[in-house]
Design an enzyme around this catalytic site. Structure first.
Site, PDB file in Angstrom:
ATOM      1  N   ASP A  74      53.726  31.755  30.857  1.00 35.07           N
ATOM      2  CA  ASP A  74      52.829  32.778  31.380  1.00 35.07           C
ATOM      3  C   ASP A  74      51.431  32.545  30.816  1.00 35.07           C
ATOM      4  OD1 ASP A  74      52.360  35.057  32.986  1.00 35.07           O
ATOM      5  OD2 ASP A  74      52.442  36.361  31.229  1.00 35.07           O
ATOM      6  N   GLU A  75      50.424  33.022  31.516  1.00 34.27           N
ATOM      7  CA  GLU A  75      49.015  32.872  31.104  1.00 34.27           C
ATOM      8  C   GLU A  75      48.661  31.403  30.879  1.00 34.27           C
ATOM      9  OE1 GLU A  75      47.148  35.347  31.522  1.00 34.27           O
ATOM     10  OE2 GLU A  75      48.483  37.074  31.355  1.00 34.27           O
ATOM     11  N   VAL A  99      37.566  36.679  27.822  1.00 33.97           N
ATOM     12  CA  VAL A  99      37.483  38.010  27.229  1.00 33.97           C
ATOM     13  C   VAL A  99      38.762  38.695  27.656  1.00 33.97           C
ATOM     14  CG1 VAL A  99      36.281  40.224  27.201  1.00 33.97           C
ATOM     15  CG2 VAL A  99      34.962  38.093  27.294  1.00 33.97           C
ATOM     16  N   MET A 100      39.634  38.959  26.697  1.00 31.50           N
ATOM     17  CA  MET A 100      40.928  39.547  27.026  1.00 31.50           C
ATOM     18  C   MET A 100      40.758  40.938  27.607  1.00 31.50           C
ATOM     19  SD  MET A 100      43.240  37.422  26.450  1.00 31.50           S
ATOM     20  CE  MET A 100      43.371  35.853  25.664  1.00 31.50           C
ATOM     21  N   TYR A 116      38.794  43.970  34.425  1.00 34.42           N
ATOM     22  CA  TYR A 116      38.867  43.060  35.568  1.00 34.42           C
ATOM     23  C   TYR A 116      39.465  43.735  36.781  1.00 34.42           C
ATOM     24  CZ  TYR A 116      38.161  39.395  32.095  1.00 34.42           C
ATOM     25  OH  TYR A 116      37.656  38.608  31.087  1.00 34.42           O
ATOM     26  N   LYS A 146      51.829  38.110  38.421  1.00 30.46           N
ATOM     27  CA  LYS A 146      52.237  36.816  37.863  1.00 30.46           C
ATOM     28  C   LYS A 146      53.209  36.999  36.704  1.00 30.46           C
ATOM     29  CE  LYS A 146      47.994  35.760  37.064  1.00 30.46           C
ATOM     30  NZ  LYS A 146      47.415  37.000  37.597  1.00 30.46           N
ATOM     31  N   HIS A 193      33.351  40.077  48.555  1.00 34.30           N
ATOM     32  CA  HIS A 193      32.931  41.138  47.640  1.00 34.30           C
ATOM     33  C   HIS A 193      32.576  40.595  46.267  1.00 34.30           C
ATOM     34  CE1 HIS A 193      34.762  43.981  50.668  1.00 34.30           C
ATOM     35  NE2 HIS A 193      33.489  44.323  50.551  1.00 34.30           N
ATOM     36  N   ALA A 234      45.210  35.962  41.527  1.00 34.18           N
ATOM     37  CA  ALA A 234      44.149  36.745  40.908  1.00 34.18           C
ATOM     38  C   ALA A 234      44.768  37.797  39.987  1.00 34.18           C
ATOM     39  CB  ALA A 234      43.300  37.406  41.993  1.00 34.18           C
ATOM     40  N   MET A 235      43.923  38.463  39.241  1.00 35.26           N
ATOM     41  CA  MET A 235      44.381  39.535  38.355  1.00 35.26           C
ATOM     42  C   MET A 235      45.167  40.562  39.165  1.00 35.26           C
ATOM     43  SD  MET A 235      43.027  38.956  35.231  1.00 35.26           S
ATOM     44  CE  MET A 235      43.039  40.519  34.415  1.00 35.26           C
TER      45      MET A 235
END
EC number: 2.7.1.21
Length: 187
Positions: free
Chosen positions: A82-83, A166-167, A173, A15, A180, A10-11
């Site tokens: 990455d990403e 959406v960056m 985020y 990573k 939740h 997750a964010m």
């Protein structure tokens, strides 16, 4: 034996920091690792991968990697992406080619799902084709495992609809547990 790795989280699960550390470890051992990201990700500036904790390194774009000649590619001991959630199916197929045909290990880092808990294109194909799939863990504000990415507005309300991409980072985020996310509680 070369493998395709997908390390997702997750964010805020570090990573990018992990990707940068792996690149550093290869370099420290006298090996050549190539750091790559999709051109869509422009948050860190032109051709950089950076983490929230301040690590930063130059990279090339995935689109450039695909244009490289086989001889150039064979000079690398590892490719680190990455990403990777922003990759297309064709780009993931190219990464499979690097592993299977050129015997170059490829380590991809990215989100598994978006803020609606739906797959990104790149993540979906990496989940389908990766030889090794590993979760990078982080925690929700409640202390449970955070597996979902919640997008929020300026007032701090969770957003449940809109464009998939959406960056943003901590400004848009937050990683939360599934409970939740379902309840819309981001703090």
């Amino acid at each position: 034996m070369a493998k395709l790795y997908f390390r997702y989280g997750a964010m805020g699960s570090s990573k990018s920091a992990n990707a940068l550390m792996v690149e550093y470890n290869y370099r420290e051992r006298g090996k050549k690792a190539l750091l790559v990201k999709p051109q869509l990700d422009t948050r860190d500036g032109d051709a950089y991968v950076s983490s929230r904790i301040g690590l930063k390194c130059r990279c090339i774009y995935l689109e450039q990697l695909i244009q490289m000649q086989e001889q150039e590619l064979r000079a690398y001991d590892c490719i680190i992406v990455d990403e990777a959630q922003f990759a297309t199916k064709n780009q993931v197929e190219f990464l499979v080619h690097l592993v299977d045909d050129l015997k170059i290990p490829v380590i991809c880092y990215g989100l598994r799902t978006d803020f609606k808990r739906e797959f990104f294109e790149g993540s979906m194909w990496l989940m389908a084709w990766a030889d090794v799939i590993e979760e990078i863990k982080t925690v929700c504000w409640c202390g449970k495992a955070a597996t979902c990415n919640a997008r929020f507005d300026e007032a701090g309300n969770m957003i449940r609809s809109g464009e998939q991409i959406v960056m943003g980072a901590n400004d848009r985020y937050i990683a939360v547990c599934r409970r939740h996310h379902r309840n819309g509680h981001i703090k």
